[in-house]
Write an enzyme that holds these catalytic residues in place. Structure first.
Site, PDB file in Angstrom:
ATOM      1  N   ASP A   1     -28.487  30.714  14.756  1.00  0.00           N
ATOM      2  CA  ASP A   1     -27.306  30.019  14.260  1.00  0.00           C
ATOM      3  C   ASP A   1     -26.866  30.704  12.971  1.00  0.00           C
ATOM      4  O   ASP A   1     -27.602  30.735  11.983  1.00  0.00           O
ATOM      5  CB  ASP A   1     -27.618  28.534  14.061  1.00  0.00           C
TER       6      ASP A   1
ATOM      7  N   ASP B   1     -24.882  27.446  23.348  1.00  0.00           N
ATOM      8  CA  ASP B   1     -25.045  26.268  22.476  1.00  0.00           C
ATOM      9  C   ASP B   1     -23.712  25.717  21.955  1.00  0.00           C
ATOM     10  O   ASP B   1     -23.696  25.023  20.946  1.00  0.00           O
ATOM     11  CB  ASP B   1     -25.947  26.694  21.296  1.00  0.00           C
TER      12      ASP B   1
ATOM     13  N   HIS C   1     -20.353  28.093  15.894  1.00  0.00           N
ATOM     14  CA  HIS C   1     -20.463  26.745  16.456  1.00  0.00           C
ATOM     15  C   HIS C   1     -21.258  25.736  15.631  1.00  0.00           C
ATOM     16  O   HIS C   1     -21.521  24.633  16.124  1.00  0.00           O
ATOM     17  CB  HIS C   1     -20.991  26.812  17.892  1.00  0.00           C
TER      18      HIS C   1
ATOM     19  N   HIS D   1     -32.008  32.731  19.684  1.00  0.00           N
ATOM     20  CA  HIS D   1     -30.731  32.118  19.309  1.00  0.00           C
ATOM     21  C   HIS D   1     -30.702  31.974  17.789  1.00  0.00           C
ATOM     22  O   HIS D   1     -31.567  31.327  17.211  1.00  0.00           O
ATOM     23  CB  HIS D   1     -30.591  30.755  19.982  1.00  0.00           C
TER      24      HIS D   1
HETATM   25 ZN   LIG Z   1     -26.627  27.215  18.035  1.00  0.00          ZN
END
Ligand SMILES: [Zn+2]
Length: 1024
Positions: free
Chosen positions: A256, A368, A586, A254
């Protein structure tokens, strides 16, 4: 009892640690690294190496760089000629540990060629044979030190350099360790009533006795390992059956896209994570991995085309699974309906263009994201996707959703097969994680934590999915994780684990889905409620750009109809939408990133604004050639007549048609302005009588048509309230339920001025102070509208304070209505149950409404999202003052607008219309072209049903005709007629990817069709 008395499990754990230390048969230290800080991440190696001066030597055991530093480390290494020529050699690079995430992290270059990556969780680089030649080879690490801790980090937290070495491995020892680790891990998590518990301990005990640990360790040890492993495998086979549960294990990282790091760092994070994955794929042929977010792949094409090609090869092999559907894993509370469409359109186009038609799995992958709008199921299907994945709802504070595998039913009735992975971190309060460590405990826990065990058909078991690998800051799976998974393919008393793809899991689940329950409603996250408000400038820029691009596309599409020479600006729009979509990531749009992320984000929004404005101007110039130099544009689906500023003066607009261009000479100045009163204590028109006291508070709003007072007795409207905003954790993210412990009201007005007193608009300007922040509000009433507007400027100086504007209304209802993306959702106004009080703060798009049988009041906003409606008070959350991860978040000047709109009956198309009018003002074009001089207004498109809203008009992606997108807004069904301003040759219904479906009836300038409740209707209209 014997195993307890003789501490078998403890003894085995100890032995495994001892044996672990013997995996490296040979060690040789490499010379200390030379270190430099770099100004920026990711310069090509040759540019980095140019520096001559300022290298600092970093001996093992010393503390080196501070957090948030880009660095280069250089040294060399030689594999000793005395080592076994056929052995497996590696670099062992323990360069430090920087708190959470996989920091520090670096790309590893061997003789100047990028080869692998190393980070806190990946410290071993297997060397290709050609480096094992007894010669000296250069070793360069280019990376980032990380944030020095968890979310905020400790800026003084230096990294400690470990002993970096070349090593020779004994793979058989490592193989024994993997089997033994898994056997011990499973035994540890089994009930002591389970026969497999005893079998496994006995198996381990007997096998490990065969390991020869006599000192000095030498060949006898390494020989004994083979025998021990053989014995262990044999014993395990006797230990019982696997559980009748299939678990698909998918590697994942994951990433970000921006959060506690900037986009520039993320570009390098992707390269580091992906290199790691590619090297693991070299070693483990069955290892599979899934990666979402086309934006990351797009960066890679620019930064590292060779690596992108390697990934394409793995995609083709079926081991690397592109997934996700959206351009980035986008926020789904704040992003508009059209933005979500563009996330899908750009995301799926990218995957199809680069990986082929069917390469990406049809799964909306949003592990997420902080809440999921009720219209997502429809959008998922419209985007050609079939499934939905997250775990985030398991982070809710009060209630756990009772299902993990279920059909999620959307606003329009669409059902999407949905799964919340149930892999749980043992010490976490949250229901599950997308960053599993693939330990035996987590794999067994995935089954134990699963709530739908009894929803399978008779004799079947529902399948499970586990997403494993270091994530958030990237990193991805480790060797140990992959080893565990391969060991557990058919292990006693554990789920049958298979490396696979996410799509494999969903296909399996679908095959046994007939008894799965249905969840009908939004997926509200009972957490991170502050993300509807934090970083308000960013949210405002998002809303403004959503409308700016809407206008630009409508004008460009119209210009392309009239002017054969006009070039529709595909590339510019593509660029602008990609920037808007990127910033809906996000952790950007929700406000949870560090300050530099918002500096960059706002400059990207400026770029979007320039693009949109250039497109609109060019289109208007082109249209001027047909309609004359001065134009009034209504870029909305509604007939409207609000006053507009032309040549610096407020003027009547006349009645404007939907999506119309009107020559300004057509303006009708004869309309009766009606009665408009403006005094310091009174604003009044034909609809409303608004009274104020000397403090500037609104003491009465009287609806003259309905003949009723809107305010409950002894209340004030538009009352500003500041609350102490100190959540337990997650400062930028969270508003906690106790935020209303302490509150403060605004000071009385320091000045009240009459700014406009008719005939078209009455405006009072009120200056006030709340705590340390001063603000100015212009409260306006147009002569022909029941909408009361509040244009606000504030210099916000508070920290850890939350600001709301409150509107008590004399309306009784147990539910209030909140606009969501192309629809609405009702939420309770009471706190009866935990599910109700958990929703003490919720998100809406442009409006909220509280209505009873015959009457209601809507509150409209132009860039705010956080609301609460409790009892009969509607409150809009205006600002917060959070200090982590951005200490200065939201300090300084803000502008925003909100409007109160009382109405007869319940909310309907009039509320919807007013919300568009507030957000999408009329455009005035005062050009100087000489050509053209039409006198008639031109309407590009309109629809005969008031509950259908024409949201978007643009040219089709493939250039074939116009795309006109509508949505049904009031849970109704029926037929519609679309009227176009041009003769139509053909019209098709399409999905949001603009794939043609049914053709529609066309006659002249009319297209007819049918619609269902909350249906999104996308039409391809081909002009004659
Ligand atoms: Zn995230």
């Amino acid at each position: 009892m014997r195993h307890q008395i003789r501490f078998t499990l403890e003894k085995i754990s100890r032995r495994l640690i001892e044996i672990e230390g013997l995996v490296y048969q040979q060690h040789q230290p490499i010379p200390p690294f030379l270190f430099r800080e770099l100004d920026q991440p990711g310069l090509p190696l040759d540019e980095q190496a140019d520096f001559e001066a300022n290298w600092e030597e970093i001996p093992p055991g010393s503390y080196w760089a501070l957090p948030r530093r880009n660095f280069i480390l250089v040294t060399n290494f030689t594999i000793p000629t005395a080592w076994n020529k056929t052995g497996l050699n590696a670099l062992y690079l323990p360069i430090g540990i920087a708190g959470d995430f996989s920091h520090p992290e670096a790309l590893v270059y061997l003789d100047g060629i990028q080869y692998a990556s190393c980070d806190r969780h990946h410290q071993e680089v297997i060397l290709p044979d050609e480096f094992c030649d007894g010669q000296e080879h250069s070793l360069t690490l280019i990376g980032w030190t990380g944030i020095g801790g968890s979310t905020v980090g400790d800026m003084q937290n230096r990294l400690k350099m470990g002993s970096c070495e070349v090593v020779q491995l004994h793979p058989e020892t490592r193989a024994l360790l993997a089997t033994a680790r898994v056997a011990a891990g499973i035994a540890k998590h089994l009930s002591h009533q389970d026969p497999a518990y005893f079998h496994l301990l006995t198996a381990l005990d007997e096998a490990l006795r065969l390991v020869d640990l006599r000192m000095p360790i030498g060949n006898d040890f390494y020989k004994s390992i083979l025998e021990a492993h053989e014995q262990l495998n044999y014993n395990i086979k006797q230990a019982g059956q696997a559980l009748d549960v299939d678990l698909t294990a998918i590697g994942h990282a994951h990433i970000d896209v921006a959060w506690l790091w900037t986009l520039g760092q993320t570009r390098q994070k992707s390269r580091r994570s992906f290199t790691n994955v590619l090297r693991l794929m070299d070693s483990y042929p069955s290892f599979t991995f899934t990666q979402s977010q086309p934006q990351l792949y797009d960066y890679l094409i620019e930064d590292d085309p060779e690596m992108f090609q390697e990934i394409k090869d793995r995609v083709e092999e079926g081991r690397w699974e592109p997934i996700g559907g959206m351009w980035v894993e986008a926020d789904c509370n704040i992003s508009s309906g059209e933005s979500l469409v563009r996330q899908f359109l750009l995301g799926r186009e990218f995957f199809q263009d680069h990986f082929g038609q069917e390469a990406d799995s049809p799964v909306l992958w949003l592990p997420d994201v902080f809440g999921y709008a009720w219209n997502l199921p429809q959008l998922i299907k419209e985007a050609g996707l079939e499934y939905f994945f997250t775990i985030k709802i398991g982070w809710s504070q009060y209630n756990r959703l009772p299902f993990d595998s279920f059909w999620w039913q959307g606003l329009d009735g669409t059902k999407v097969l949905t799964h919340f992975s149930t892999t749980k971190n043992p010490d976490s309060v949250h229901a599950s994680t997308y960053n599993s460590d693939a330990s035996p405990g987590q794999i067994i826990g995935t089954w134990l934590n699963f709530q739908n065990k009894d929803d399978a058909p008779p004799g079947k078991t529902l399948p499970l999915l586990m997403s494993y690998g270091w994530g958030d800051g990237g990193g991805g799976p480790t060797r140990e994780m992959v080893e565990n998974i391969l060991e557990m393919e058919n292990f006693p008393a554990a789920p049958r684990v298979k490396p696979g793809k996410v799509i494999d899991f969903y296909r399996q689940l679908e095959a046994v889905s007939e008894r799965l329950p249905v969840w009908n409603g939004e997926l509200y996250l009972e957490f991170h409620r502050g993300t509807y408000t934090t970083q308000a400038r960013n949210k405002r820029a998002n809303r403004k750009m959503e409308f700016a691009l809407h206008d630009a596309e409508f004008l460009a599409a119209t210009a392309s109809l009239f002017d054969p020479g006009y070039q529709y600006p595909y590339d510019a729009l593509d660029k602008a939408w990609k920037l808007v979509c990127l910033n809906q990531f996000h952790d950007i749009l929700p406000g949870s990133s560090i300050a530099p992320v918002y500096t960059e984000s706002l400059s990207q929004y400026e770029e979007v604004e320039q693009i949109a404005s250039r497109i609109s101007k060019a289109a208007l110039e082109s249209l001027s050639a047909h309609f004359g130099p001065h134009l009034l544009v209504n870029p909305s689906s509604f007939e409207r007549d609000e006053p507009v500023i032309v040549a610096g003066e407020l003027s009547e607009s006349g009645d404007l048609l939907p999506y119309s261009i009107t020559p300004l000479m057509e303006l009708n100045d004869d309309a009766d302005p009606g009665e408009l009163v403006c005094k310091k204590d009174l604003l009044e028109n034909d609809y409303l009588r608004v009274e104020l006291n000397s403090a500037g508070d609104i003491t009465s709003i009287f609806d003259k048509i309905a003949q009723r007072e809107i305010l409950p007795e002894d209340t004030l409207s538009n009352q500003w309230i500041a609350f102490e905003d100190r959540p337990l954790n997650w400062d930028a993210w969270d508003i906690d339920i106790f935020y209303d412990d302490k509150k403060w009201l605004a000071e009385p007005a320091s000045s009240i001025k009459i700014i406009e007193k008719g005939p078209l608009r009455a405006t009072l300007e009120i200056k006030r102070q709340i705590l340390s922040s001063s603000y100015t509000q212009r409260i306006s009433l147009d002569h022909n509208s029941a909408r009361l507007d509040f244009d606000t400027e504030i210099d916000w100086q508070e920290r850890k304070i939350l600001l709301k504007a409150a509107f008590p209304v004399d309306v009784l209802s147990p539910t209030a209505t909140y606009e969501i993306q192309w629809g609405n959702v009702e939420r309770p106004t009471h706190h009866n149950t935990s599910w109700d009080w958990a929703r003490f703060e919720t998100a809406a798009q442009k409006w909220v409404d509280l209505s009873e049988g015959q009457y209601g009041v809507s509150l409209i906003n132009d860039c705010k999202y956080g609301h609460d409606i409790h009892g009969n008070t509607i409150r809009l959350t205006l600002l917060r003052g959070t200090t982590a991860p951005d200490p200065g978040a939201d300090l300084g000047k803000h502008t925003f607008k909100y409007s109160l709109y009382p109405h007869q009956g319940s909310w309907d198309e009039n509320t919807v219309k007013q919300a568009y009018l507030v957000n999408n003002p009329l455009l005035v074009w005062e050009g100087n072209t000489k050509a053209g001089n039409k006198t008639e207004s031109f309407s590009l498109v309109s629809v005969d049903q008031p509950n259908l809203i024409i949201e978007t008009v643009k040219k089709a992606q493939d250039g074939n005709g116009l795309i006109i997108r509508l949505y049904e807004s009031q849970r109704s069904r029926g037929s519609f007629t679309l009227q176009t301003g041009f003769p139509v040759k053909k019209a098709f219904q399409t999905n949001i990817l603009e794939d043609n479906q049914d053709s529609l009836n066309v006659e002249g300038n009319q297209i007819t069709g049918t619609y269902k409740p909350y249906q999104i209707i996308t039409l391809r209209v081909i002009p004659k």
